[in-house]
Design a protein around this motif. Structure first.
Motif, PDB file in Angstrom:
ATOM      1  N   SER A 183       0.833  -1.209   0.000  1.00  0.00           N
ATOM      2  CA  SER A 183       0.000   0.000   0.000  1.00  0.00           C
ATOM      3  C   SER A 183       0.862   1.251   0.000  1.00  0.00           C
ATOM      4  N   ARG A 184       0.396   2.268  -0.661  1.00  0.00           N
ATOM      5  CA  ARG A 184       1.118   3.556  -0.622  1.00  0.00           C
ATOM      6  C   ARG A 184       0.806   4.266   0.697  1.00  0.00           C
ATOM      7  N   PRO A 185       1.794   4.938   1.265  1.00  0.00           N
ATOM      8  CA  PRO A 185       1.551   5.643   2.529  1.00  0.00           C
ATOM      9  C   PRO A 185       0.434   6.685   2.413  1.00  0.00           C
ATOM     10  N   VAL A 186      -0.298   6.869   3.505  1.00  0.00           N
ATOM     11  CA  VAL A 186      -1.431   7.799   3.534  1.00  0.00           C
ATOM     12  C   VAL A 186      -1.018   9.195   3.060  1.00  0.00           C
ATOM     13  N   ASP A 187       0.083   9.707   3.607  1.00  0.00           N
ATOM     14  CA  ASP A 187       0.490  11.088   3.290  1.00  0.00           C
ATOM     15  C   ASP A 187       0.731  11.278   1.795  1.00  0.00           C
ATOM     16  N   GLU A 188       1.342  10.256   1.200  1.00  0.00           N
ATOM     17  CA  GLU A 188       1.640  10.349  -0.225  1.00  0.00           C
ATOM     18  C   GLU A 188       0.343  10.425  -1.035  1.00  0.00           C
ATOM     19  N   ILE A 189      -0.656   9.627  -0.623  1.00  0.00           N
ATOM     20  CA  ILE A 189      -1.938   9.623  -1.336  1.00  0.00           C
ATOM     21  C   ILE A 189      -2.644  10.966  -1.141  1.00  0.00           C
ATOM     22  N   LEU A 190      -2.618  11.458   0.116  1.00  0.00           N
ATOM     23  CA  LEU A 190      -3.266  12.753   0.379  1.00  0.00           C
ATOM     24  C   LEU A 190      -2.619  13.850  -0.466  1.00  0.00           C
ATOM     25  N   ASP A 191      -1.288  13.826  -0.564  1.00  0.00           N
ATOM     26  CA  ASP A 191      -0.588  14.838  -1.380  1.00  0.00           C
ATOM     27  C   ASP A 191      -1.025  14.746  -2.835  1.00  0.00           C
ATOM     28  N   GLU A 192      -1.098  13.523  -3.345  1.00  0.00           N
ATOM     29  CA  GLU A 192      -1.457  13.361  -4.755  1.00  0.00           C
ATOM     30  C   GLU A 192      -2.888  13.859  -5.003  1.00  0.00           C
ATOM     31  N   VAL A 193      -3.805  13.497  -4.098  1.00  0.00           N
ATOM     32  CA  VAL A 193      -5.204  13.917  -4.274  1.00  0.00           C
ATOM     33  C   VAL A 193      -5.294  15.438  -4.202  1.00  0.00           C
ATOM     34  N   GLN A 194      -4.574  16.030  -3.249  1.00  0.00           N
ATOM     35  CA  GLN A 194      -4.650  17.482  -3.108  1.00  0.00           C
ATOM     36  C   GLN A 194      -4.050  18.193  -4.323  1.00  0.00           C
ATOM     37  N   GLN A 195      -2.960  17.636  -4.846  1.00  0.00           N
ATOM     38  CA  GLN A 195      -2.371  18.230  -6.059  1.00  0.00           C
ATOM     39  C   GLN A 195      -3.356  18.171  -7.218  1.00  0.00           C
ATOM     40  N   LEU A 196      -4.063  17.046  -7.321  1.00  0.00           N
ATOM     41  CA  LEU A 196      -5.051  16.909  -8.395  1.00  0.00           C
ATOM     42  C   LEU A 196      -6.167  17.937  -8.208  1.00  0.00           C
ATOM     43  N   ALA A 197      -6.626  18.093  -6.973  1.00  0.00           N
ATOM     44  CA  ALA A 197      -7.691  19.064  -6.701  1.00  0.00           C
ATOM     45  C   ALA A 197      -7.217  20.464  -7.086  1.00  0.00           C
ATOM     46  N   ARG A 198      -5.969  20.791  -6.723  1.00  0.00           N
ATOM     47  CA  ARG A 198      -5.435  22.119  -7.063  1.00  0.00           C
ATOM     48  C   ARG A 198      -5.324  22.308  -8.565  1.00  0.00           C
ATOM     49  N   ALA A 199      -5.047  21.211  -9.270  1.00  0.00           N
ATOM     50  CA  ALA A 199      -4.908  21.298 -10.729  1.00  0.00           C
ATOM     51  C   ALA A 199      -6.270  21.350 -11.427  1.00  0.00           C
ATOM     52  N   GLY A 200      -7.352  21.297 -10.668  1.00  0.00           N
ATOM     53  CA  GLY A 200      -8.681  21.450 -11.261  1.00  0.00           C
ATOM     54  C   GLY A 200      -9.464  20.156 -11.391  1.00  0.00           C
ATOM     55  N   TYR A 201      -8.881  19.034 -11.007  1.00  0.00           N
ATOM     56  CA  TYR A 201      -9.648  17.772 -11.053  1.00  0.00           C
ATOM     57  C   TYR A 201     -10.736  17.820  -9.995  1.00  0.00           C
ATOM     58  N   ARG A 202     -11.889  17.198 -10.308  1.00  0.00           N
ATOM     59  CA  ARG A 202     -13.014  17.206  -9.365  1.00  0.00           C
ATOM     60  C   ARG A 202     -13.227  15.848  -8.714  1.00  0.00           C
ATOM     61  N   GLN A 203     -12.734  14.796  -9.355  1.00  0.00           N
ATOM     62  CA  GLN A 203     -12.998  13.438  -8.852  1.00  0.00           C
ATOM     63  C   GLN A 203     -11.745  12.574  -8.894  1.00  0.00           C
ATOM     64  N   VAL A 204     -11.574  11.769  -7.854  1.00  0.00           N
ATOM     65  CA  VAL A 204     -10.537  10.733  -7.912  1.00  0.00           C
ATOM     66  C   VAL A 204     -11.194   9.370  -7.744  1.00  0.00           C
ATOM     67  N   ARG A 263     -11.760   8.684   5.117  1.00  0.00           N
ATOM     68  CA  ARG A 263     -12.045   9.818   6.009  1.00  0.00           C
ATOM     69  C   ARG A 263     -10.970  10.886   5.883  1.00  0.00           C
ATOM     70  N   ALA A 264      -9.720  10.462   5.754  1.00  0.00           N
ATOM     71  CA  ALA A 264      -8.629  11.432   5.643  1.00  0.00           C
ATOM     72  C   ALA A 264      -8.764  12.228   4.346  1.00  0.00           C
ATOM     73  N   ILE A 265      -9.073  11.546   3.246  1.00  0.00           N
ATOM     74  CA  ILE A 265      -9.221  12.256   1.966  1.00  0.00           C
ATOM     75  C   ILE A 265     -10.404  13.219   2.051  1.00  0.00           C
ATOM     76  N   ASP A 266     -11.492  12.742   2.646  1.00  0.00           N
ATOM     77  CA  ASP A 266     -12.687  13.574   2.763  1.00  0.00           C
ATOM     78  C   ASP A 266     -12.412  14.810   3.629  1.00  0.00           C
ATOM     79  N   GLY A 267     -11.679  14.614   4.705  1.00  0.00           N
ATOM     80  CA  GLY A 267     -11.480  15.710   5.648  1.00  0.00           C
ATOM     81  C   GLY A 267     -10.332  16.639   5.302  1.00  0.00           C
ATOM     82  N   LYS A 268      -9.336  16.111   4.619  1.00  0.00           N
ATOM     83  CA  LYS A 268      -8.095  16.885   4.496  1.00  0.00           C
ATOM     84  C   LYS A 268      -7.783  17.379   3.090  1.00  0.00           C
ATOM     85  N   THR A 269      -8.572  16.989   2.098  1.00  0.00           N
ATOM     86  CA  THR A 269      -8.278  17.481   0.750  1.00  0.00           C
ATOM     87  C   THR A 269      -9.508  18.235   0.240  1.00  0.00           C
ATOM     88  N   SER A 270      -9.334  18.927  -0.878  1.00  0.00           N
ATOM     89  CA  SER A 270     -10.485  19.670  -1.394  1.00  0.00           C
ATOM     90  C   SER A 270     -11.070  19.030  -2.649  1.00  0.00           C
TER      91      SER A 270
END
Ligand code: 5AD
Ligand code: SF4
Length: 483
Positions: A183-204, A263-270
């Motif tokens: 499994s990929r570490p939580v922090d790494e996944i959160l960073d990737e999701v947040q970067q995608l959100a910042r780049a304009g993606y709406r869904q992962v 829960r972490a993705i829901d709470g900590k990313t946009s």
């Protein structure tokens, strides 16, 4: 001059994401991506082995590519992915012009492997392909993941959260081809999701062969082992739903399970919408359903492959649950997420499947009333446990059962879809289809088509369902739409 690379993908969404990573890596190395084989210097097929048919398609395609190579001997041909791992050096026997065979755990080695191919070809005048074989890694080295980022879409993105599969379903080749779970570490996944959100993606869409066992093993060796240990470590039993990656248990800050990741993705990313696939009924628990109910971003959709409705077959398949247990899970999920949409995978014609077993499957499907289902005729896969058993359901019977299940599901899908006429659904608009209409997906994963302006692409809008055809909702932008 820059080398041009053409890559064709077969199989599942995990493979699609792997292909994005491969193109990202090769792009960073100076390769140019082309979408026509005849413009390419390097042709790669990222293949699937799940059924014999998937392999035959890739063999057929590569056979055609060999013809191109006869006209243009400098062409490099590579077979990547699951079939590479399953068929190994046999590929060179059937396809002598192939230069590279590399398994799913070797994708991060590709730049080096292609350099190796070029070297071999310079050293010797080859009448055949360079025959570089890379299939020995047991685990994909996630810590070697390159920093490059390439995505096929602009609205919805795939995020791989784990690789490999530790299950031993009797029919399935995936544990052999994709290796051990990691499994990929939580922090790494959160960073990737947040970067995608910042780049304009709406869904992962979070991807893994069995996302419900996320967190079992991280690249540094930490993780939980077995459900009991997992519950203990995460203090789940006393307070279901409270486990989270934010506070973390005292003895292992990097421990997390899948509900905690949601829960972490829901709470900590946009990011606005989260989907995930694939789930295994053995590892999908109450905590998952709780997280789905409580996380606003997590779509009300679950793909929970049942494979069969017969306990006798489920046991033979080594699935680890009974039909009753599965139905209980669905009941509980529906209590927590009342309007959840459900899909499944069904295998017909598994060794020993009787008419009564088949009817049990039909019965389960009537009881669950899935929104959609994928039906597969059993295909023996060399090296799996079931390959040692007689493939004793005759082909015409498999075909007949396949058609019967498809018809049954079609009726249920239609009934469920027709009941949505007049409803307003939330649609994430993805693109314009060939007919010039906007298309997107509802939270329940149904395709929705409607008329509207280009500016709505990438937006979340309300659409009123006017009518339905096949598996699609056709609607109109609801008043005061863009939400
Ligand atoms: N034969 C037929 N279907 C299979 N699947 C996996 N292995 C086989 C096989 N040997 C189906 C399962 C799985 C889906 C991805 O493919 O239903 O969930
Ligand atoms: Fe095919 Fe399974 Fe490999 Fe995906 S993981 S490419 S479905 S064999």
């Amino acid at each position: 001059m820059a080398q041009a690379v053409y890559l064709q993908t077969y199989g599942c969404q995990m493979n699609e994401r792997d292909s994005e990573e491969i193109l990202g890596m090769l792009g960073a190395q100076g390769y140019v991506v082309v979408d026509r084989e005849d413009e390419a210097d390097v042709i790669l097929l990222n293949t699937c082995s799940v059924r014999a048919h998937a392999e035959e398609r890739a063999f057929g395609k590569m056979g055609l590519m060999q013809k191109l190579k006869r006209e243009r001997p400098s062409l490099v041909l590579g077979i990547l992915g699951c079939m590479a791992k399953a068929q190994r050096e046999d590929i060179f026997r059937r396809l002598p012009q192939v230069d590279l065979v590399a398994g799913p755990a070797e994708i991060y080695d590709l730049p080096d492997l292609l350099a190796g191919v070029a070297e071999r070809r310079q050293q010797q005048q080859l009448g055949a392909g360079a025959r570089v074989l890379a299939i020995d890694r047991k685990v994909r080295p996630l810590d070697r993941r390159p920093a490059t980022d390439y995505r096929a879409g602009q609205v919805a993105a795939f995020v791989t959260i784990m690789e490999g599969c530790d299950k031993k379903c009797a029919y399935c080749i995936v544990p052999t081809t994709r290796g051990q779970e990691v499994s990929r570490p939580v922090d790494e996944i959160l960073d990737e999701v947040q970067q995608l959100a910042r780049a304009g993606y709406r869904q992962v869409t979070l991807l893994g062969q069995n996302v419900n066992s996320y967190g079992k093993r991280f690249p540094d060796g930490s993780g939980w082992v077995g459900p009991a240990r997992r519950r203990q470590l995460l203090h789940l039993s006393a307070h279901p739903g409270e486990a989270n990656a934010r506070s973390g248990p005292p003895d292992g800050p990097r421990l997390a399970d899948f509900p905690a990741l949601l829960r972490a993705i829901d709470g900590k990313t946009s990011i606005d919408r989260v989907r995930f696939t694939t789930s295994h009924p053995f590892d999908a628990h109450e905590e998952l359903f709780q997280a789905m109910a409580e996380c606003r971003t997590v779509c009300e959709f679950l793909h929970l492959p049942v494979q069969s409705g017969s306990d006798h077959l489920l046991r033979a398949m080594r699935r680890g649950y009974t039909a009753e247990h599965y139905l209980g899970q669905i009941t509980r999920l529906r209590e927590l997420v009342p309007d959840v949409a459900l899909s499944t995978d069904i295998i017909v014609g598994f060794p020993g499947e009787t008419e009564a077993d088949f009817e049990a499957t039909c019965d389960l499907m009537e009881r669950v009333r899935y929104d959609s289902a994928f039906v597969f005729k059993y295909s023996p896969r060399p090296g799996t446990e079931a390959a040692g058993w007689a493939d004793d359901v005759p082909q015409p019977v498999k075909e007949h059962r396949n058609q019967a299940i498809l018809a049954l599901q079609e009726r249920i899908s239609r009934e469920k879809l027709e009941a949505t006429v007049g409803d307003d659904v939330e649609v994430l608009v993805e693109e314009r289809n060939r007919r010039g209409q906007l298309t997107g997906k509802s939270r329940g994963n149904t395709t929705v088509v409607f008329d509207g302006a280009d500016t709505l692409i990438g937006e979340m809008v309300g659409v009123r369902v006017a009518r339905v055809t096949g598996t699609t909702m056709i609607g109109e932008l609801a008043a005061g739409a863009a939400r």
